[in-house]
Write an enzyme that holds these catalytic residues in place. Structure first.
Site: not given
Ligand code: M3P
Ligand code: FE
Length: 314
Positions: A150, A206, A220, A252, A261, A271
């Site tokens: 993604h 996602h 990213h 996450h 990251y 990522e």
């Molecule tokens: C992810 C993900 C931010 C959240 C990022 C979340 C940039 O990258 O893959 O779920 O706040």
């Molecule tokens: Fe991500």
């Protein structure tokens, strides 16, 4: 059927040799092609089309475009009609504009990011093939990423002026591109401002995400790994190769993904994303994270935001 999945990302790099070394040795991608302009094309071992990453030489890092693959060529005509009817201009780039790739429908998301859709890319096969395949190839390098998973695009969000490109992109992606919303962060006094959204076309949590920030950019690009153990190994490789890590292995809350990251040598954030946190079904209820739980949504263990994480991007 419309959009199938993410197809490739084209990004700018400042030092091609260093970038190539990074994507080959840290991510484990393979170079499949180079064109006469010095653009380099790479794929992951578990991908079957010719490339999922295009590196273009530049004096500045950042995103050129993100491309999604549609199922049928006729989908490009249908989507062109829908996108134009929504009020967004499109152009069609003829076959061969990108090597080994069919015609592309090109437009900008409301946030300004360039998106391209295509139906055809040269099939080269995965590293293990399709006939009685091994579970993984013997020549894996680095983290051995399976595929480009993604991208996350930073979109202008300014509560003072009411500009919210996260909400605009989300509405467009749902109404016109037929993505569905899996998760969102809602902020503001009334808790109704979309500050970040996660959307899918496939069954992963996602295929694209939008996060609000002071200016548009690329936050990213993410590559898929199987498991938490693979994340640990990827971090070991980053340690061994002195790759700059932004956020060490964690989870996450949003998407339940396991993550690291880090940056490529030009400063484009990467990522490694593991675990299909859940099966994203179209009728799955949308998960909402409130402003007071934002930290847990992003990094579940500490529950704390890392300021560089949202402030630094290309
Ligand atoms: C992810 C993900 C931010 C959240 C990022 C979340 C940039 O990258 O893959 O779920 O706040
Ligand atoms: Fe991500």
């Amino acid at each position: 059927m419309g959009i199938l999945r993410i197809g490739h990302i084209s990004i700018r790099v400042m030092d091609m040799a260093a970038a190539l070394k990074h994507y080959e040795n840290v991510l484990g991608m393979k170079k499949t092609m180079e064109d006469k302009h010095g653009n380099v094309y790479l794929k992951c071992w578990d991908e079957w089309d010719k490339y999922s990453l295009v590196l273009t030489p530049s004096d500045q890092a950042g995103l050129n475009h993100v491309a999604y693959k549609v199922e049928n060529d006729a989908d490009l005509d249908d989507l062109q009609t829908k996108i134009e009817a929504y009020g967004i201009r499109t152009t069609v780039q003829p076959e061969g504009t990108l090597p080994s790739t069919g015609r592309m429908l090109q437009f900008n998301l409301p946030s300004g990011h360039e998106m391209r859709l295509y139906a055809m890319k040269e099939y080269v096969g995965t590293e293990v093939g399709t006939q009685n395949p091994d579970p993984w190839p013997d020549n894996i390098k680095g983290a051995g990423a399976h595929w480009l998973d993604h991208c996350l695009l930073m979109c202008e969000l300014n509560p003072e002026t009411g500009v919210n490109k996260v909400a605009e992109n989300t509405k467009f992606s749902i109404e016109v591109l037929d993505f569905f919303l899996t998760e969102q962060i809602l902020v503001g006094p009334a808790g109704d401002m979309q500050a970040a959204t996660w959307l899918a076309r496939t069954t992963t949590p996602h295929d694209i995400a939008f996060v609000g920030g002071p200016r548009m950019g690329l936050h990213h690009i993410a590559f898929f790994l199987d498991s938490w153990n693979d994340i640990l190994k990827a971090a070991d490789i980053m340690g061994k190769t002195k790759t700059k890590i932004d956020v060490a292995p964690t989870r996450h809350g949003i998407t339940r993904g396991e993550t690291i990251y880090f940056f490529d040598p030009s400063g484009n954030r990467n990522e490694t994303f593991a675990g299909l946190g859940y099966l994203a079904q179209r009728d799955r209820p949308v998960t909402t994270w409130s402003e007071d739980h934002l930290g847990s949504g992003i990094f579940f263990h500490t529950g704390e935001m890392v300021s560089s994480f949202t402030e630094v991007y290309t």
